[in-house]
Design a protein around this motif. Structure first.
Motif, PDB file in Angstrom:
ATOM      1  N   CYS A 114       0.852  -1.188   0.000  1.00 55.39           N
ATOM      2  CA  CYS A 114       0.000   0.000   0.000  1.00 55.39           C
ATOM      3  C   CYS A 114       0.885   1.234   0.000  1.00 55.39           C
ATOM      4  O   CYS A 114       1.759   1.392   0.862  1.00 55.39           O
ATOM      5  CB  CYS A 114      -0.924  -0.008   1.218  1.00 55.39           C
TER       6      CYS A 114
ATOM      7  N   ALA B  48      -0.006   4.200   0.649  1.00 47.81           N
ATOM      8  CA  ALA B  48      -0.442   5.181   1.630  1.00 47.81           C
ATOM      9  C   ALA B  48       0.092   4.888   3.024  1.00 47.81           C
ATOM     10  O   ALA B  48       0.455   5.799   3.758  1.00 47.81           O
ATOM     11  CB  ALA B  48      -1.974   5.259   1.678  1.00 47.81           C
ATOM     12  N   CYS B  49       0.146   3.584   3.403  1.00 51.24           N
ATOM     13  CA  CYS B  49       0.554   3.248   4.770  1.00 51.24           C
ATOM     14  C   CYS B  49       1.662   2.216   4.841  1.00 51.24           C
ATOM     15  O   CYS B  49       2.205   1.971   5.921  1.00 51.24           O
ATOM     16  CB  CYS B  49      -0.650   2.764   5.578  1.00 51.24           C
TER      17      CYS B  49
ATOM     18  N   CYS C 220      -5.390   0.877   6.247  1.00 51.77           N
ATOM     19  CA  CYS C 220      -5.749   2.297   6.301  1.00 51.77           C
ATOM     20  C   CYS C 220      -7.050   2.629   5.577  1.00 51.77           C
ATOM     21  O   CYS C 220      -7.547   3.747   5.688  1.00 51.77           O
ATOM     22  CB  CYS C 220      -4.619   3.156   5.727  1.00 51.77           C
TER      23      CYS C 220
ATOM     24  N   ALA D  71      -7.531   2.927   2.322  1.00 55.32           N
ATOM     25  CA  ALA D  71      -7.379   3.671   1.069  1.00 55.32           C
ATOM     26  C   ALA D  71      -7.696   2.778  -0.124  1.00 55.32           C
ATOM     27  O   ALA D  71      -7.374   1.581  -0.134  1.00 55.32           O
ATOM     28  CB  ALA D  71      -5.951   4.206   0.957  1.00 55.32           C
TER      29      ALA D  71
ATOM     30  N   GLN E 220      -4.576   1.889  -3.874  1.00 56.78           N
ATOM     31  CA  GLN E 220      -3.223   2.267  -3.461  1.00 56.78           C
ATOM     32  C   GLN E 220      -2.283   1.066  -3.382  1.00 56.78           C
ATOM     33  O   GLN E 220      -1.117   1.229  -3.061  1.00 56.78           O
ATOM     34  CB  GLN E 220      -3.269   2.963  -2.093  1.00 56.78           C
TER      35      GLN E 220
ATOM     36  N   THR F  52      -0.361  15.255   0.088  1.00 56.27           N
ATOM     37  CA  THR F  52      -1.480  14.738  -0.692  1.00 56.27           C
ATOM     38  C   THR F  52      -2.560  15.811  -0.845  1.00 56.27           C
ATOM     39  O   THR F  52      -2.446  16.916  -0.316  1.00 56.27           O
ATOM     40  CB  THR F  52      -2.076  13.509   0.001  1.00 56.27           C
TER      41      THR F  52
ATOM     42  N   ALA G 283       2.803  12.948   1.864  1.00 50.76           N
ATOM     43  CA  ALA G 283       2.700  11.785   0.988  1.00 50.76           C
ATOM     44  C   ALA G 283       3.682  10.712   1.445  1.00 50.76           C
ATOM     45  O   ALA G 283       4.726  10.999   2.024  1.00 50.76           O
ATOM     46  CB  ALA G 283       2.991  12.190  -0.457  1.00 50.76           C
TER      47      ALA G 283
END
Length: 456
Positions: free
Chosen positions: A11, A13-14, A28, A30, A33, A218, A224
């Motif tokens: 991922c 994002a995380c 997370c 999202a 992603q 972001t 980000a």
């Protein structure tokens, strides 16, 4: 037959790792992603070694040598305040902000000032050429002997350059463009950001080099990349403000060397960023005398008192549900104060649209702004202006009481210094300190009492 490379799904994002593709990250939440990445055999970067290759070893605490000069002060007092007193050697500082807000300009100015204190600076840019940096430096009238500019994205080449130059300060602009050559994923991916930040942290800690890294943000305004990025660095700073206005706010959200509530205020000018010595005066200079829906609050940002204008516009709604819109203020706090005004002060606001903002682009989130927020709403609703020489401090409870706030003496001193003649504050805050001369202190215990005294 060649052995098939193993892959995993990460991922962006995380940093969550999955053995198969997923549309939504279970960690997370999202969407879209999850990206496939090859599993690489990573080199050993876990042991801390300095530039000469020397490894760390257990040391008795009383044998550890303390730094003679733990902080290096820049010429920007606002930046020194946010950092906790100055730049700490060996620290890793992350600065995030919207595109075009002035992150590169700020770091270029700071680099020049650090260079003037007999420090060698290496400015590494992965987004601009050396000619572009030179153009910005000429616009800022920069000069420096030991100021090195390096346009590179390969971390192995950057590390080799640091070994050769032995700089005191390094600026990385930006972390999302840096790449480890042995990692096959794209620049800015979780793996690249994690590994490059880990190597920069090792360089900073083992060689007492202060490193500043720029991070992209972001659409939601968060940094980000993986959340791990913020945990790895020593200090996280957000550079905020509207690109269409001149004021910029540098806010600390994490700081291992100081308070996380401090802010620094700058103004963007043709010659670069200039610090605002008296932000209260700057935020109030365009206030219209006698305007309705305006109230001044003495707010605290870290250890600094700031006077900010809260503006409100209350109009009858044209739809079934009234709108509640705010800029620089918490929407939930606005809704709560409006409910208290309707229940405890008799103002019929359920059929009124409300638009509120904190002037100057400042974000206010402390409880002490409640009273000024309520006064600005009541002023617009009643079409009665407040006195330009009055300001307000106090937290409002759900039963309509005005609750005490902290650091009341500093707030009153700031109001008195800017020429305010009267300040309304909680009655429970009247004892235990000495009020300065030249300003009238009015204690109030309920929101109804405050409205009667102000709009009598």
């Amino acid at each position: 037959m060649a052995k098939k490379a193993k892959t995993q799904f990460v991922c962006q994002a995380c940093g969550y790792v999955s053995p198969k593709y997923l549309g939504r990250c279970p960690n997370c939440g999202a969407w879209n992603q999850i990206v496939e990445e090859k599993i690489q055999t990573q080199p050993d970067r876990h042991s801390r070694v300095d530039i000469t290759g020397k490894r760390t070893s257990p040391t008795k605490l009383n044998e550890v040598k303390s730094q003679k000069e733990p902080r290096v002060k820049t010429q920007l007092d606002e930046l020194n305040r946010v950092l906790g007193g100055g730049v700490v050697p060996g620290s890793l500082v992350l600065i995030g902000g919207d595109p075009g807000i002035g992150k590169s300009t700020l770091l270029l100015q700071v680099s020049q000032q650090l260079n003037q204190t007999d420090g060698t600076v290496l400015y590494v840019s992965g987004e601009e050429s050396t000619e572009q940096i030179k153009m910005r430096a000429e616009r800022l009238s920069m000069q420096g002997n030991d100021f090195f500019v390096y346009a590179e994205t390969d971390m192995s080449a950057i590390r080799q350059t640091i070994e050769e130059l032995r700089p005191d300060y390094v600026i990385i602009d930006s972390i999302q463009t840096m790449m480890q050559p042995e990692i096959t994923s794209a620049a800015g991916s979780v793996s690249q950001v994690r590994e490059t930040t880990a190597e920069l942290m090792q360089i900073a800690k083992m060689n007492q080099i202060a490193i500043f890294i720029v991070g992209h943000v972001t659409k939601e305004g968060a940094l980000a990349g993986p959340r791990m990025l913020e945990h790895m660095v020593d200090t996280v700073l957000y550079f905020e403000g509207d690109r269409h206005h001149t004021f910029r706010i540098l806010r600390a959200v994490k700081n291992r060397f100081g308070s996380t509530n401090e802010i620094g205020i700058f103004e963007m000018r043709e010659q670069g960023l200039v610090e605002v010595k008296n932000p209260s005066e700057a935020f109030l200079e365009e206030r219209i005398e006698g305007a309705t829906g305006s109230a001044i609050v003495a707010s605290m940002e870290g250890t600094r008192p700031i006077l900010v204008e809260i503006q409100a516009l209350v109009t009858p709604t044209m739809f079934g549900n009234a709108k509640r819109t705010s800029t620089g203020l918490d929407n939930h706090r606005v809704a709560l104060i409006m409910a208290v005004l309707e229940k405890r002060a008799g103002l019929l606001l359920q059929n009124q649209d409300a638009y509120l903002k904190a002037a100057g682009g400042v974000k206010l989130d402390e409880p002490a702004i409640d009273l000024a927020l309520a006064i600005s709403l009541a002023s617009s609703y009643k079409e009665k202006g407040t006195s330009p020489q009055e300001c307000f401090v106090g937290e409002i409870g759900l039963t309509g009481e005005i609750r005490r706030v902290n650091r009341i003496e500093q707030r009153v001193m700031e109001a008195q210094k800017l020429g305010f003649k009267r300040i309304y504050l909680p009655k429970n805050n009247l004892s235990g300190w000495h009020a300065p001369s030249g300003i009238e202190i009015v204690g109030v215990s309920t929101i109804g009492e405050a409205l009667r005294k102000i709009f009598r």
